[in-house]
Design a protein around this motif. Structure first.
Motif, PDB file in Angstrom:
ATOM      1  N   ASP A  50     -13.240  -0.912  -1.863  1.00 44.70           N
ATOM      2  CA  ASP A  50     -12.225  -1.458  -0.959  1.00 44.70           C
ATOM      3  C   ASP A  50     -10.832  -1.336  -1.575  1.00 44.70           C
ATOM      4  N   ALA A 103       0.833  -1.202   0.000  1.00 45.18           N
ATOM      5  CA  ALA A 103       0.000   0.000   0.000  1.00 45.18           C
ATOM      6  C   ALA A 103       0.869   1.255   0.000  1.00 45.18           C
ATOM      7  N   ARG A 158      -7.851   1.027  -0.210  1.00 49.30           N
ATOM      8  CA  ARG A 158      -6.621   0.363   0.252  1.00 49.30           C
ATOM      9  C   ARG A 158      -5.388   0.912  -0.454  1.00 49.30           C
TER      10      ARG A 158
END
Length: 590
Positions: free
Chosen positions: A535, A374, A539
């Protein structure tokens, strides 16, 4: 990998396109110049330089009377050899040719008329077959009223009478009106001169030499700058053969492109990133491939994806493809085409960067072991400049040169920068003659509207200035959000999404539009897909997607060259005219 460059017979001095064709016809009249591949596979019509020159002179003689009453002509051809004859005939009479896509729907007829009006002409050149089909399908539409549609393959087949001279054509004359794709606004006609074509072809051959054994294979449309220069101009400039197919043949079965490269010994070819992605993920070719001669696979015209390069080379390396053959590149019509490119024989450069710092306009490289985590993003280098082309990175607000490690707007100077937009003097002044504050002596520059940076001599393109999504002071490039979206669910496809921001007067909201079909709704459902998209984007980018819109496959607004038209998509979203598969989905609480 890098071939020895062979100078064309005319490189002692720049020549116009008609003069270059005349030189080729005089020195190598029996050499085959272009071959059209029937159905994208078998050799069909072909032409030698001698035959091409004779046909061009005949068409030029027939058009010379019309050239006295108009300054341009719309070129409404499919990808066929008659386009080459028609365009070079225009160039020989001083007419500015404006290529357009053959219309198959009403909106394309409207675009044709818009371009004709902008170019100041009623003359439309095409083939007999296309003329009859267009008139049968759309003859009653007011957009075609008053247009003089001429089939050049019906024109008299004899050259001009003895003593009847064609107008003199200068290097500074406009050879082409390259209408921009309209991804960020209405189409504008870029005035490309003979000198521009000469300079860009020479620099292209400097970067990716064709050599004595060069063979070009192309499926790109001639109405697009990359298809025109690499499929038509570069073969003429270099004297190397070109095998040409239609875009439709490629789209129906992408493996045809690779089969043609294998069958005809192609050394040079080019395509946008999506084409390499289609081949990497598509059906297997019908025949055994030998791609060992393919030494320059140019990847340009849209963001180059590192994962696409990896997947493509991994799949076809067993068929002889050298991984160093893939050459990411950057260019635009306003610079004729090529600005920079990765030289053949070198690995494409990639940088793993801190995504948050990049959003603030700073380039902060990260160690390779952080890949896939990430807060990171990978940017593919688009190579180097050659010849007299120069790139500057400039702060678009202050117009001062950006510092090392800073992202800015890409500004370009050199002989490939075109003359401006036809009939748009003020916009041409702003776009083509910008000067860097504090360094005005450096001369005028082309403002590309693209953002990027230079590191270790490599140009890296990060996105379009006008497409930036700004959330809480951080810049987000829509193509990054789109890539994350397309990877969020197994039933989503590449090049099928658009991300943009909508200002409701209080804050910027992020919208992602995704193409889908009944299969996606049947096996996944809209709520599942929307949740997966939210999502994944949260993320990877720490961005909340406020609306996920599923639309019918094939309805995402795109340009004629396949680029997503984000502004048009945003306009349709605001107007409520997107072809939705289902109702609006509510955002998942943070």
């Amino acid at each position: 990998m890098r071939a020895t460059r062979t100078e064309p017979a005319s490189t002692s001095r720049p020549l116009t396109l008609p003069a270059l064709l005349a030189r080729r016809a005089a020195k190598t009249p029996d050499t085959v110049a272009y071959t059209h591949l029937r159905n994208g596979e078998e050799p069909g019509e072909h032409t030698t330089y001698g035959a091409l020159h004779t046909a061009v002179l005949a068409r030029a003689a027939a058009l010379s009377g019309r050239a006295a009453t108009t300054r341009s002509a719309v070129l409404m051809y499919p990808n066929c050899l008659e386009f080459i004859r028609g365009w070079l005939a225009c160039a020989s009479t001083g007419l500015m040719g404006a290529p357009v896509q053959v219309p198959t729907r009403r909106h394309a007829v409207r675009r044709l008329r818009t371009i004709a009006d902008d170019a100041g002409t009623t003359l439309v050149l095409t083939t007999r077959e296309v003329r009859d089909q267009v008139l049968a399908d759309f003859g009653g539409l007011p957009d075609l009223a008053g247009l003089d549609i001429v089939a050049t393959d019906d024109l008299p087949g004899t050259p001009r009478p003895p003593g009847a001279a064609l107008p003199a054509v200068a290097l500074s004359d406009t050879a082409l009106l390259q209408y921009t794709s309209g991804s960020t606004g209405s189409p504008k006609g870029v005035m490309v001169t003979h000198a521009n074509f000469w300079a860009n072809a020479r620099e292209t051959d400097d970067l990716w030499p064709l050599g004595d054994d060069g063979t070009i294979v192309s499926w790109l449309p001639f109405f697009h700058d990359m298809g025109l220069l690499l499929g038509v101009v570069l073969p003429l400039w270099s004297g190397r053969p070109a095998y040409l197919m239609t875009p439709e043949a490629f789209i129906r079965r992408p493996a045809r492109w690779l089969e043609a490269l294998s069958r005809y010994g192609g050394t040079h070819s080019s395509a946008p990133n999506f084409a390499y992605d289609l081949c990497a993920r598509g059906d297997a070719p019908r025949e055994e491939l030998d791609l060992s001669r393919w030494r320059v696979a140019i990847n340009g015209a849209e963001p180059v994806r590192a994962h696409t390069v990896r997947e493509f080379t991994a799949r076809f390396a067993p068929h002889g493809l050298d991984p160093r053959a893939v050459c990411p590149a950057y260019g635009l019509a306003e610079n004729t085409l090529k600005v920079s490119g990765s030289p053949g024989g070198t690995e494409p450069a990639t940088l793993l960067l801190d995504a948050e710092e990049l959003g603030r306009g700073r380039v902060v490289p990260l160690p390779a072991e952080r890949a896939g985590t990430a807060g990171t993003t990978t940017v593919t280098g688009c190579g180097i400049t050659v010849g007299d082309t120069r790139v500057r990175i400039v702060d678009p607000r202050t117009r001062r040169a950006a510092g090392p490690g800073e992202v800015g707007e890409i500004w370009v100077s050199g002989p490939c920068v075109t003359a401006g937009y036809i009939g748009r003097d003020e916009e041409s002044e702003r776009t083509f003659r910008a000067r860097v504050h504090g360094d005005e002596a450096a001369g005028p520059h082309l403002r590309t509207g693209d953002m990027g940076f230079v590191r270790d001599g490599q140009l890296h393109v990060t996105g379009r200035l006008k497409d930036l999504i700004v959330i809480k002071g951080r810049n987000h490039y829509p193509q990054d959000l789109e890539h994350t979206t397309e990877s969020a669910h197994p039933l989503l496809r590449p090049a099928s999404t658009a991300a943009f921001a909508v200002d409701d007067g209080r804050r910027e909201s992020v919208v992602v539009v995704v193409e889908g079909d009944s299969r996606l709704l049947r096996y996944a459902g809209e709520a599942e897909v929307a949740a997966a998209v939210r999502d994944a984007v949260r993320r990877d980018h720490r961005v909340t997607v406020d609306d996920v819109v599923l639309i019918r496959r094939g309805t995402l607004p795109k340009t004629t060259s396949g680029k997503v038209r984000r502004r048009a998509c945003r306009e349709q979203y605001l107007a409520g005219t997107l072809a939705r598969l289902g109702a609006r989905t509510e955002p998942v609480p943070s």
